[in-house]
Structure formats: structure tokens, C-alpha cells
Motif scaffolding. Structure first.
Motif, short mmCIF file in Angstrom:
data_model
loop_
_atom_site.label_atom_id
_atom_site.label_comp_id
_atom_site.label_asym_id
_atom_site.label_seq_id
_atom_site.Cartn_x
_atom_site.Cartn_y
_atom_site.Cartn_z
N VAL A 57 -4.36 0.66 6.79
CA VAL A 57 -4.20 -0.70 6.29
C VAL A 57 -3.91 -1.67 7.43
O VAL A 57 -4.52 -2.75 7.52
N ASP A 67 -12.79 -2.53 4.25
CA ASP A 67 -12.63 -3.83 4.89
C ASP A 67 -14.01 -4.47 5.05
O ASP A 67 -15.02 -3.85 4.72
N THR A 71 -15.88 1.63 4.29
CA THR A 71 -14.75 2.31 3.68
C THR A 71 -14.42 3.52 4.53
O THR A 71 -15.31 4.32 4.84
N VAL A 94 -7.84 -5.93 4.16
CA VAL A 94 -8.27 -4.90 3.21
C VAL A 94 -9.05 -5.56 2.09
O VAL A 94 -8.61 -6.57 1.53
N VAL A 109 -9.55 3.11 2.39
CA VAL A 109 -9.30 1.72 2.75
C VAL A 109 -10.64 1.09 3.13
O VAL A 109 -11.34 1.60 4.00
N PHE A 156 -8.57 -0.64 -1.81
CA PHE A 156 -7.61 0.40 -1.45
C PHE A 156 -7.47 1.37 -2.61
O PHE A 156 -7.41 0.95 -3.76
N ALA A 167 0.83 -1.21 0.00
CA ALA A 167 0.00 0.00 0.00
C ALA A 167 0.86 1.26 0.00
O ALA A 167 0.57 2.22 -0.71
#
Length: 125
Positions: free
Chosen positions: A45, A73, A114, A55, A71, A58, A16
Motif C-alpha cells: 500500500v 494502482d 495489480t 491505491v 493491491v 485492495f 488497509a
């Protein structure tokens, strides 16, 4: 302005940071802001990996007046401020992100969330 193409699951902090550095270099972002962006990338991250199963998406984008770090998840849980004493390691990443960023946004998405941190291209004052 374009940023990174979307990157999917399994992204590591090192990867990243390399992606972010490439985007920032292409847009001639100054060194001081690059350092701040890389720190925010690392925190977001690593938090996604440590607390949210990794993640799922991204992106780093250079916008008029700011850099956006996004980012995603798979957890719907929002980050929380530290609840541990200052002499206990860890737990301060979200606080740090909010100190460095001009603003942060959390959007629910596809069973997760996000987080977007916006860092100003010019000093806030």
C-alpha cells in the motif's frame, strides 16, 4: 473462502492493516502469519501511494493454503529491486515483500496493475 470486499481509491496503510486484521481474525489465522501479512500490506500500500499515485483497489483473501494480498494502482510501471546503497533509508519494500511471500504476481489491469502476494498458511521448507 471470501475475503474483503473491494476497497477503492484513497486507502491508507492504517486502514488497509485494519481491514486485513479483520479478515485474518475471521479466519483464525495465527499471530506469526498475521504479522507477516500486515507487513506485506503496509509495503504494498505504501509503495502504491508513494510511487503509483495511490491505491485503486485492495483485497485480502484467505485461500486454501495461503493468504492473498492484492493491491491495485494506476501505474503500469513494475516495482524494482533497490538501487540504493544499504545505508540509505528506503527502497527495500519490494525486496522484503518477495522474501516474505511464497510468490508474487503482477497483472496489468485498466491502465495500471495489480500486485498479488501469496503468503503460505504453513511454513515453506
Amino acid at each position: 473462502m471470501p475475503g474483503t470486499p473491494r476497497r477503492e481509491a484513497g486507502l491508507r496503510c492504517e486502514d488497509a492493516r485494519l481491514i486485513a486484521r479483520d479478515v485474518l481474525s475471521a479466519h483464525h489465522v495465527g499471530t506469526a502469519l498475521v504479522d507477516d501479512v500486515l507487513l506485506v500490506v503496509s509495503e504494498l500500500v505504501s509503495n502504491a501511494v508513494r510511487h503509483a499515485g495511490g491505491v485503486t483497489d485492495f483485497r485480502v483473501r484467505c485461500l486454501p493454503g495461503s493468504v492473498a494480498v492484492e493491491v491495485s494502482d494506476g501505474s503500469t510501471a513494475h516495482p524494482s529491486p533497490p538501487g540504493t546503497p544499504v545505508d540509505v533509508p528506503g527502497g527495500f519494500g519490494w525486496l522484503l515483500v518477495n522474501r516474505i511471500a511464497d510468490r508474487t504476481e503482477i497483472r496489468p489491469e485498466h491502465g495500471g496493475k495489480t500486485i498479488t502476494a501469496f503468503l503460505p498458511l504453513t511454513p515453506v521448507g
